[in-house]
Design an enzyme around this catalytic site. Structure first.
Site, PDB file in Angstrom:
ATOM      1  N   GLU A  24      11.041   8.726  13.755  1.00  0.00           N
ATOM      2  CA  GLU A  24       9.743   8.774  13.072  1.00  0.00           C
ATOM      3  C   GLU A  24       9.804   9.835  11.981  1.00  0.00           C
ATOM      4  OE1 GLU A  24       6.175   9.037  15.508  1.00  0.00           O
ATOM      5  OE2 GLU A  24       4.991   9.722  13.808  1.00  0.00           O
ATOM      6  N   ARG A  35      -1.809  14.992  21.266  1.00  0.00           N
ATOM      7  CA  ARG A  35      -1.846  13.835  22.172  1.00  0.00           C
ATOM      8  C   ARG A  35      -1.731  14.296  23.626  1.00  0.00           C
ATOM      9  NH1 ARG A  35      -1.970   8.230  22.035  1.00  0.00           N
ATOM     10  NH2 ARG A  35      -1.734   7.950  19.800  1.00  0.00           N
ATOM     11  N   GLU A  91       4.410   1.964  23.833  1.00  0.00           N
ATOM     12  CA  GLU A  91       4.593   3.199  24.596  1.00  0.00           C
ATOM     13  C   GLU A  91       4.040   3.183  26.020  1.00  0.00           C
ATOM     14  OE1 GLU A  91       2.833   5.195  21.083  1.00  0.00           O
ATOM     15  OE2 GLU A  91       4.252   6.763  21.589  1.00  0.00           O
TER      16      GLU A  91
HETATM   17  N1  LUZ Z   1       3.028   9.448  15.849  1.00  0.00           N
HETATM   18  C1  LUZ Z   1       2.091  10.072  15.124  1.00  0.00           C
HETATM   19  C2  LUZ Z   1       2.783   8.964  17.061  1.00  0.00           C
HETATM   20  O1  LUZ Z   1       2.373  10.525  14.024  1.00  0.00           O
HETATM   21  N2  LUZ Z   1       0.850  10.178  15.623  1.00  0.00           N
HETATM   22  C3  LUZ Z   1       0.514   9.703  16.833  1.00  0.00           C
HETATM   23  O2  LUZ Z   1      -0.623   9.821  17.238  1.00  0.00           O
HETATM   24  C4  LUZ Z   1       1.514   9.083  17.600  1.00  0.00           C
HETATM   25  N3  LUZ Z   1       1.256   8.619  18.811  1.00  0.00           N
HETATM   26  C5  LUZ Z   1       2.214   8.059  19.507  1.00  0.00           C
HETATM   27  C6  LUZ Z   1       3.482   7.959  18.970  1.00  0.00           C
HETATM   28  N4  LUZ Z   1       3.752   8.397  17.765  1.00  0.00           N
HETATM   29 MO1  MOS Z   2       6.647   6.946  18.300  1.00  0.00          MO
HETATM   30  S1  MOS Z   2       6.804   8.283  19.811  1.00  0.00           S
HETATM   31  O1  MOS Z   2       5.492   5.867  18.478  1.00  0.00           O
HETATM   32  O2  MOS Z   2       7.537   7.160  17.010  1.00  0.00           O
END
Ligand code: LUZ
Ligand code: MOS
Length: 768
Positions: free
Chosen positions: A226, A304, A708
């Site tokens: 990510e 979170r 998830e």
């Molecule tokens: N990524 C993010 C995430 O930038 N914000 C989120 O709230 C999130 N939640 C789950 C997985 N990735």
């Molecule tokens: Mo994610 S933990 O939804 O990149």
């Protein structure tokens, strides 16, 4: 509908970064990374590396034309170290060479001297020393202070979860080449093409339009790409920009494990207050998140954690506090669940502790506190449905819980050296990026003049099947066969300003965008049909099964002819759809709002058999009732659920990430870091599709997000093992620490002398 990638996957024809045909003159990059977790660089000499035959250039921070920075949320992370190093694995120099082998060899010739400082590895130590990434945050509901005196039982404890290596099969990597006028095109294995584009732009000191990022697919992401794919993408862009040659960098497994961040380890304190009828009246949790050396996504992950502090339970008085602690390990990052699982383990530990104290099964307390429709989360949103209770009851009935319990009791009374344990694990996961502005997506849909369709979205395919779902959405709304539809690569010049494919929300956000674009095109095509067939504008007209249907009757006008005539009429056959989730909002000053489009619920029953002589264990089954809304693709969704459960079990049992006091990753290869294999997955995985109602407005086809949430069923693995251990040794009270590796299970089984001597006596007399 089957996953559209299945044919090329099975034949080995699917294209990943390392499969892209290499252009002439390509250079290979390799980073020199710090061997010291915390220190000041006193000497950096790259001359010997630069003189190595085949090396073209060695870059340091001084070569960066723009800003030496890759931090996404907070600008606190240099691409290449300047004066200080903050973790083992931090890149200091980048070698560019004619081959991969030369680059990796020349890296050893970089000379760096570092004056060492004390490294911090433990988040509590970081907290004590004031090393916080962001200010501490607290979510509150009711008043815990006044509630303790009203509780019949108050228990306190600590819980700890280790990190988790993403172990995507495809390691991090990127391939960049220069195009005209100082522009760069990057093929990246990233979940967030726009992050790579934006960061490359500021590192190179160019506008974003000079950088094009293209993603065909990923061999797994799990959150690890990510934000953390960015550095490698930017390295290749930097190399390509400075040398005007294509530059490729694909990490090998050990480099990837050493240099990239993982799931945040957490150490937490809890306090839980319960009434004599098992109602949780108050809950307090303090989380010490091990963020690593830079913010990365940890502030959002910490948020979170707070959102999921009470899992799927209603607790009237809650105080949840989280500290994001800066330590000298690689910056930790998103990992499936994103801080949610870490929070859920803590409340499950608190419930287990209370249950052990009260002499009941944890499920008695769990069941008595499940969320109901009107119940409020500590952040102000209401549960909105009864799926927590419904999935629990469904699991109990469908799988015949009385029978399951009896099997365990019977087995345990007959066997001395093997014990079974049972655990329930309810889950609740909020769907939406917690950062409201990220909940948007776009889709670009072209209908070509032969009737075939090409679609670009912001969604990144990483094995989760999102492209398959996009085909389904387009086929449905256009009324044509899926075989006419192609999903293009994810590319920042076709779909701009994308949110990463993350937060389980990708199919929802992009599916909605595709549906909006398709509906606009259908509207135009219908007008064309009315004109072509000379119909009155008031007749009812639909596109279905590749035909124009008028007032419920199929006409002779087919899709291809309709498209061609619309084209000849100069109708626009391209549309851009834009979707942003309605309703959601959050006020950080008050820590209240309505951050999630909806919640996903479910309940898992896990059974394990522990070998009480060896500490080994096998999972007999995980039986689940999972809330899919109305699943839009049961094959894909089942795959996500099974994969998530196994990944969660791995986190809870085998996968032990260990850093030593010097901040060095000890479990740095697959010989020391074990992930679940075919022998460690549950023998039976039963998944029931609990079809629930979901708002059409918030999710594509009322199908609930699935990426998830199922991982968190894996948490039941820890508590099932704990149950089995206590069946063998009732005085065992192992720490609430995951992973519960066989070594730790063995120690728990023989905690205290009584159990040991009893077993040894039984073994000596040859009894089973
Ligand atoms: N990524 C993010 C995430 O930038 N914000 C989120 O709230 C999130 N939640 C789950 C997985 N990735
Ligand atoms: Mo994610 S933990 O939804 O990149």
């Amino acid at each position: 509908m089957k996953n559209i990638d299945s044919n090329t996957h099975v034949r080995g024809e699917s294209i990943y970064v390392d499969d892209i045909p290499v252009r002439q003159g390509t250079l290979y990059a390799c980073a020199y990374d710090s061997k010291i977790a915390h220190g000041t660089i006193t000497k950096l000499d790259v001359s010997a590396a630069e003189q190595f035959p085949g090396v073209v250039r060695v870059l340091t921070y001084k070569d960066i034309p723009g800003i030496n920075e890759i931090g996404g949320i907070i600008k606190d992370e240099p691409l290449l170290a300047e004066k200080e190093v903050h973790f083992q694995g931090m890149p200091i120099a980048l070698v560019l060479a004619e081959t991969d082998e030369i680059a990796r060899e020349a890296v050893h010739l970089v000379k760096v001297e570092i004056e060492e400082h004390h490294p911090i590895v433990d988040p509590r130590e970081a907290h004590e020393k004031g090393q916080l990434i962001i200010p501490t945050r607290t979510f509150k509901l009711g008043e815990t202070e006044n509630a303790w005196s009203k509780c019949d039982h108050v228990l306190e404890g600590t819980a700890e979860t280790a990190g988790q290596e993403h172990l995507y099969i495809e390691t991090q990597g990127a391939y960049a080449y220069p195009t005209e006028n100082g522009s760069i095109r990057i093929s990246s294995s990233t979940q967030g093409p726009t992050s790579v584009q934006k960061t490359a732009a500021w590192v190179l000191g160019v506008p974003m339009h000079k950088i094009e990022v293209d993603v065909t697919r990923l061999g797994g992401g799990f959150g690890g790409k990510e934000d953390q794919a960015t550095a490698w993408g930017v390295f290749t862009a930097l190399g390509a920009y400075l040398t005007k040659k294509p530059v490729k960098y694909v990490l090998d497994r050990m480099e990837d494990m050493r240099m990239t961040g993982k799931r945040n380890p957490y150490v937490s304190d809890f306090k839980i207050g319960i009434s004599k009828d098992y109602k949780i009246l108050a809950y307090e949790a303090t989380y010490f998140q091990n963020a690593g050396a830079a913010a990365d996504l940890s502030p959002a992950i910490m948020e979170r954690t707070l959102f999921h502090s009470t899992n799927s339970y209603f607790v009237p008085n809650v105080t949840a506090t989280a500290h994001s602690c800066r330590t000298n390990i690689p910056p930790n990052t998103a990992f499936r669940g994103f801080g949610g699982p870490q929070a859920m383990f803590v409340i499950e530990a608190a419930i287990a502790k209370a249950a052990e104290e009260l002499g009941v099964a944890p499920s008695v307390i769990q069941k008595a506190n499940l969320l109901q429709k009107e119940d409020e989360f500590p952040y102000g949103q209401l549960a909105g449905g009864n799926e927590a209770v419904d999935s629990w009851v469904r699991a109990e009935n469908l799988y015949n819980i009385e029978q399951l319990r009896k099997e365990v009791t019977d087995f345990n009374s007959k066997n001395k050296l093997f014990k079974k344990g049972l655990a329930f694990m309810p889950i609740c996961f909020g769907i939406s990026f917690t950062k409201t502005d990220m909940n948007q997506a776009r889709a670009l849909v072209h209908i070509y003049q032969d009737g075939s369709v090409g679609i670009s979205t912001a969604a990144v395919e990483m094995g989760q099947g999102v492209n398959t779902k996009m085909v389904q959405v387009a086929a449905h709304f256009l009324g044509i066969s899926p075989s006419r539809i192609k999903i293009e690569s994810t590319n920042t010049t076709r779909v701009a300003n994308t949110s990463p494919s993350a937060a389980s929300a990708t199919a929802d956000l992009n599916g909605k965008a595709v549906s909006i674009a398709c509906n606009a095109l259908v509207k135009r095509l219908k007008s064309s049909a009315i004109k072509k067939l000379g119909l009155s504008a008031s007749c009812s007209i639909e596109l279905k099964e590749e035909l124009v249907v008028i007032d419920g009757k199929k006409s002779d006008l087919g899709w291809e002819e309709l498209v061609m005539s619309a084209f000849l009429d100069r109708v626009a056959l391209t549309e851009n759809g834009h979707y942003s989730t309605p309703t959601i909002h959050f006020d950080k000053a008050k820590e209240k709002g309505h951050p999630f489009a909806y919640h996903v619920f479910g309940t898992a029953i896990t059974c394990v058999t522990v070998d009480c002589l060896r500490g080994r264990y096998e999972f007999d089954y995980v039986k689940v009732a999972h809330d899919y809304g109305s699943s839009m693709n049961e094959i894909v969704d089942r795959g996500q659920t099974e994969g998530g459960i196994v990944q969660g079990i791995g986190w809870m049992t085998l996968e032990e990430l260990m850093y030593n006091k010097q901040g060095r990753l000890m479990s740095n290869a697959l010989s020391t870091y074990k992930i679940p294999d075919i022998y460690s997955v549950p023998k039976e995985l039963e998944i029931d599709f609990l079809n629930t109602n979901n708002s059409d407005n918030m999710a594509i086809f009322k199908s609930k997000a699935v990426g998830e949430p199922p991982l968190m069923y894996g948490i039941g693995a820890y508590f099932a093992i704990r149950d089995a251990v206590r069946a063998f040794n009732p005085s065992a009270n192992p720490p609430y620490y995951a992973p519960f590796t066989p070594e730790k299970v063995l120690m728990a089984l023989y905690e205290g002398q009584t159990a040991t001597s009893r077993v040894l006596k039984d073994v000596a007399v040859g009894r089973k």
